[in-house]
Design an enzyme around this catalytic site. Structure first.
Site, PDB file in Angstrom:
ATOM      1  CE1 TYR A 149      -2.677  13.997 -10.457  1.00  0.00           C
ATOM      2  CE2 TYR A 149      -3.696  11.928  -9.785  1.00  0.00           C
ATOM      3  CZ  TYR A 149      -2.596  12.765  -9.826  1.00  0.00           C
ATOM      4  OH  TYR A 149      -1.415  12.368  -9.252  1.00  0.00           O
ATOM      5  NE  ARG A 156       2.671  14.163 -13.660  1.00  0.00           N
ATOM      6  CZ  ARG A 156       2.383  14.292 -12.365  1.00  0.00           C
ATOM      7  NH1 ARG A 156       2.896  15.286 -11.661  1.00  0.00           N
ATOM      8  NH2 ARG A 156       1.564  13.440 -11.767  1.00  0.00           N
ATOM      9  CE1 TYR A 209       0.574   5.577  -5.256  1.00  0.00           C
ATOM     10  CE2 TYR A 209      -0.419   7.298  -6.584  1.00  0.00           C
ATOM     11  CZ  TYR A 209       0.118   6.882  -5.385  1.00  0.00           C
ATOM     12  OH  TYR A 209       0.216   7.757  -4.353  1.00  0.00           O
ATOM     13  NE  ARG A 222       4.761   8.419  -2.353  1.00  0.00           N
ATOM     14  CZ  ARG A 222       3.499   8.524  -2.750  1.00  0.00           C
ATOM     15  NH1 ARG A 222       2.871   9.691  -2.735  1.00  0.00           N
ATOM     16  NH2 ARG A 222       2.854   7.463  -3.188  1.00  0.00           N
ATOM     17  CD  GLU A 333      -1.524  16.769  -2.202  1.00  0.00           C
ATOM     18  OE1 GLU A 333      -2.340  15.953  -2.680  1.00  0.00           O
ATOM     19  OE2 GLU A 333      -0.794  17.501  -2.895  1.00  0.00           O
TER      20      GLU A 333
HETATM   21  C1  3EB Z   1      -0.589  10.891  -3.839  1.00  0.00           C
HETATM   22  O1  3EB Z   1       0.204  10.611  -2.942  1.00  0.00           O
HETATM   23  C2  3EB Z   1      -1.437  12.111  -3.628  1.00  0.00           C
HETATM   24  O2  3EB Z   1       0.488  13.985  -9.358  1.00  0.00           O
HETATM   25  O3  3EB Z   1       2.216  15.254  -8.994  1.00  0.00           O
HETATM   26  C3  3EB Z   1       0.686  14.110  -4.396  1.00  0.00           C
HETATM   27  C4  3EB Z   1       1.831  14.740  -4.896  1.00  0.00           C
HETATM   28  C5  3EB Z   1      -0.265  13.644  -5.271  1.00  0.00           C
HETATM   29  C6  3EB Z   1       2.011  14.896  -6.273  1.00  0.00           C
HETATM   30  C7  3EB Z   1       1.260  14.567  -8.593  1.00  0.00           C
HETATM   31  C8  3EB Z   1      -0.075  13.807  -6.647  1.00  0.00           C
HETATM   32  C9  3EB Z   1       1.052  14.434  -7.145  1.00  0.00           C
HETATM   33  O4  3EB Z   1      -0.722  10.205  -4.866  1.00  0.00           O
HETATM   34  C10 3EB Z   1      -1.525  13.001  -4.790  1.00  0.00           C
END
Ligand code: 3EB
Length: 346
Positions: A149, A156, A209, A222, A333
């Site tokens: 990932y 990406r 992050y 989001r 999720e």
């Molecule tokens: C998170 O909140 C959970 O890498 O495109 C959620 C939605 C998550 C999209 C992405 C990853 C992605 O980090 C994981």
């Protein structure tokens, strides 16, 4: 081809159907579909529809399909690995890329996939990404010392930066799930106008992050809020999980993770309400619930129903899929899309 309604968005909507209902619909009329997500692992392909997410359907009993629709005429074509359809305003694209075996392969492959996505946007003039669906085999597996990932995130982000696309604030909504096998699969929805990105005040923006989660942060917002034409606003909520700040919480406690996920969904909807006159409600949204372990599905569904009501449209229409979540410590999720009358505030 003349673009439909220059300036004014032609209506965009989603039909959630069973595979057989979709087939019957296609038999009767010329398809108005831009594209669809056919949930399931394949072999049970619903139609000529190219999409297949590679995930395992736990509910409903018949393989479900989300068909993204707009008004015609629709042009179809290919751009690199991407198959696309658009009506001059809304674009849906799909691509599958097979992996080689080299250690760095997934990073490079992800960059290549997203280069094709951006080339499609440039080629069609539908330049604004709203929502992406990413499905990759072995998402939590280690490859050459880095989780896959994280490799995907690096590749990406690189493609976003190369293409001059918003890799941080303004990134599209997305989800990223793990499949057992198969190619890297990307599906995307784009439009002629930019969406309004929505964040969650309970969570650090994913694109911010810290490096604990990998050298390059994930590229998504989001949610994306967009004028869906016909007086409707679309709220496309990204994959949402049990993360507070940037940390996974309630590790090992599926019930608490589900409740936290639902609290995050509520918070995203509340944020969207500050940017739109539309009023969204999770109880009437089309949700997809991804569960890491099939045996947790019943409990997760119960908690979801406790939130939205067992008889609500959301509960009746919910799709439950078994898939790996992008952090190994997350068990669930949930993503959602909702449409409501109103407008996006300037
Ligand atoms: C998170 O909140 C959970 O890498 O495109 C959620 C939605 C998550 C999209 C992405 C990853 C992605 O980090 C994981």
């Amino acid at each position: 081809m003349k673009a439909v309604g220059e300036g004014h968005a032609p209506r965009l909507w989603v039909q959630r159907l069973s595979a057989s209902a979709w087939q019957a619909l296609n038999a009767g009329k010329p398809p108005i579909a831009l594209g669809c997500l056919v949930y399931g692992r394949g072999g049970d392909d619903a139609s000529q529809a190219p999409a297949n997410t590679g995930t395992i359907v736990l509910a409903p009993a018949e393989p479900p399909v989300d068909v993204w629709c707009s008004e015609g005429p629709v042009a179809h074509g290919r751009c690199g690995g991407v198959r696309w359809a658009h009506n001059g305003h809304w674009l849906f694209g799909a691509l599958e890329l097979d992996e080689g075996s080299e250690g760095d392969a997934l990073t490079a492959l992800s960059t290549r996939a997203y280069r094709d996505v951006f080339e499609t946007l440039a080629h069609t003039g539908c330049d604004h990404l709203l929502r992406l669906w990413n499905y990759l085999p072995g998402i939590n597996a280690d490859a050459g010392g880095m989780e896959r990932y994280r490799q995907f995130n690096s590749g990406r982000q690189q493609a976003f930066l190369e293409a001059g696309q918003a890799a941080f604030e303004g990134a599209p909504a997305a989800c990223a799930l793990g499949t057992r096998d198969g190619p890297l699969r990307v599906r995307f929805l784009a439009g002629r106008h930019p969406a309004v990105p929505i964040e969650n005040p309970r969570q650090t923006s994913a694109y911010h992050y810290p490096p604990d989660y990998g050298p390059h942060s994930p590229t998504f917002s989001r949610a994306a809020l967009a004028d869906a034409g016909g007086g409707q606003v679309a709220l496309l909520i990204s994959g949402t999980s049990s993360i507070v700040g940037h940390e996974s919480v309630h590790v090992g406690d599926v019930a608490a993770q589900t409740r936290e996920t639902l609290a995050n969904l509520r918070a995203v909807i509340e944020s969207a309400h500050q940017r739109s006159s539309a009023r969204f409600d999770l109880a009437t949204a089309d949700c997809v619930i991804y569960v890491r372990r099939g045996e947790d599905a019943t409990l997760i569904r119960q908690l979801f129903e406790a939130e939205v009501g067992a008889e609500s449209p959301a509960a009746r229409r919910a799709i439950v899929l078994e898939a790996d979540i992008c952090r190994a410590d997350l068990q669930v999720e949930i993503e959602a899309h909702a449409f409501a009358p109103g407008e996006v505030l300037p």
